[in-house]
Design a protein around this motif. Structure first.
Motif, PDB file in Angstrom:
ATOM      1  N   GLN A 143      -9.950  -2.624   5.083  1.00  0.00           N
ATOM      2  CA  GLN A 143      -9.318  -1.539   5.522  1.00  0.00           C
ATOM      3  C   GLN A 143      -9.916  -1.044   6.709  1.00  0.00           C
ATOM      4  OE1 GLN A 143     -10.136   1.462   2.589  1.00  0.00           O
ATOM      5  NE2 GLN A 143     -12.539   1.451   2.873  1.00  0.00           N
ATOM      6  N   SER A 182     -10.329  -1.623  -5.126  1.00  0.00           N
ATOM      7  CA  SER A 182      -9.623  -0.521  -5.981  1.00  0.00           C
ATOM      8  C   SER A 182     -10.170  -0.340  -7.345  1.00  0.00           C
ATOM      9  CB  SER A 182      -8.195  -0.888  -5.871  1.00  0.00           C
ATOM     10  OG  SER A 182      -7.970  -2.032  -6.798  1.00  0.00           O
ATOM     11  N   SER A 188       0.865  -1.081  -0.086  1.00  0.00           N
ATOM     12  CA  SER A 188       0.027   0.054   0.215  1.00  0.00           C
ATOM     13  C   SER A 188       0.682   1.169  -0.044  1.00  0.00           C
ATOM     14  CB  SER A 188      -0.951  -0.008   1.418  1.00  0.00           C
ATOM     15  OG  SER A 188      -1.672  -0.886   1.202  1.00  0.00           O
ATOM     16  N   ARG A 235      -5.080   1.642   7.271  1.00  0.00           N
ATOM     17  CA  ARG A 235      -4.559   0.317   6.659  1.00  0.00           C
ATOM     18  C   ARG A 235      -5.412  -0.036   5.622  1.00  0.00           C
ATOM     19  NH1 ARG A 235       0.383   0.729   8.170  1.00  0.00           N
ATOM     20  NH2 ARG A 235       1.051   0.402  10.521  1.00  0.00           N
ATOM     21  N   ILE A 236      -4.991  -0.425   4.519  1.00  0.00           N
ATOM     22  CA  ILE A 236      -5.588  -1.082   3.425  1.00  0.00           C
ATOM     23  C   ILE A 236      -4.757  -2.530   3.248  1.00  0.00           C
ATOM     24  CG2 ILE A 236      -6.101  -1.143   1.139  1.00  0.00           C
ATOM     25  CD1 ILE A 236      -6.242   2.089   1.189  1.00  0.00           C
TER      26      ILE A 236
END
Length: 226
Positions: free
Chosen positions: A95, A135, A50, A79-80
């Motif tokens: 996430q 995404s 990431s 956080r992803i």
């Protein structure tokens, strides 16, 4: 013998007092960018990363006239965590924020204009699963529940880095600083590998060890105590 013992403790007291003389205290706020590597712990499974996620930290520091300094900080980083990447490069995963606490200590290397504060730190993170993410378009995570994501709590880590600070930070005023550090998490993210269904009746196993690179800067307000 008794006089030697008394002399030893008197000398130790004077030495300790000299270490405590002219201590500078600092309270700072830093914001930075992180590059996170999710290193797969399973054979045949890819690593993910990431990029350019923010990091926010408040920290209290104590700097003595000798070679040492220390700090205590709390912060949060989003956080992803990717689980799978489709052929069209769309990534899906979970996430959420990770709340962190750390202590760090190191040497104070003071120069005419710039002071280096190399250090080693210990801490722990607490990841809170917030939501699923994609995404790209047209994909969603289905059939998975929060119980599936057995994230370890807490997540202990060790970090090594360096902070650059203007040498005038010993004065009672604000100063600007910049830090770079590498943070390595000592345990796997999940308490056991998880099975993730990325398409109907098609699944993959996921388990990561996290490594984070952080470039941060901020302001620090200092107080000098004699």
């Amino acid at each position: 013998m008794l006089l030697r013992v008394i002399g030893f403790f008197c000398g130790l007291t004077l030495w300790h007092s000299s270490l405590q003389a002219q201590v500078t205290h600092g309270l700072g706020f830093q914001v930075g960018l992180t590059q996170v590597m999710y290193k797969s712990q399973l054979a045949g499974r890819p690593n993910f990363s990431s990029h350019f996620l923010p990091s926010f930290t408040f920290e209290y520091g104590k700097f003595s006239d000798n070679l040492f300094w220390g700090g205590l900080g709390v912060g949060v980083t989003p956080r992803i965590i990717p689980f799978y990447k489709y052929p069209n490069y769309t990534k899906i995963g979970i996430q959420g924020p990770e709340f962190q606490a750390r202590v760090r200590a190191g040497f104070k290397i003071q120069r005419d204009f710039m002071t280096h504060l190399p250090y080693i730190g210990l801490g722990a993170g607490y990841f809170v699963y917030d939501s699923e993410f994609s995404s790209g378009q047209g994909y969603s995570i289905g059939g998975n529940y929060n119980a599936t994501y057995s994230v370890r709590k807490p997540l202990p880590f060790i970090e090594i880095g360096n902070t650059l600070l203007n040498t005038t930070f010993r004065e009672n005023k604000r100063s600007v600083f910049i830090s770079f550090f590498v943070r390595y998490y000592l345990v796997d993210i999940f308490s056991q590998p998880i099975s993730f269904e990325y398409d109907p009746f098609m699944s993959t196993s996921v388990q990561y060890r996290m490594i984070e690179f952080v470039l941060a800067g901020g302001l620090q307000r200092n107080w000098h105590k004699d």
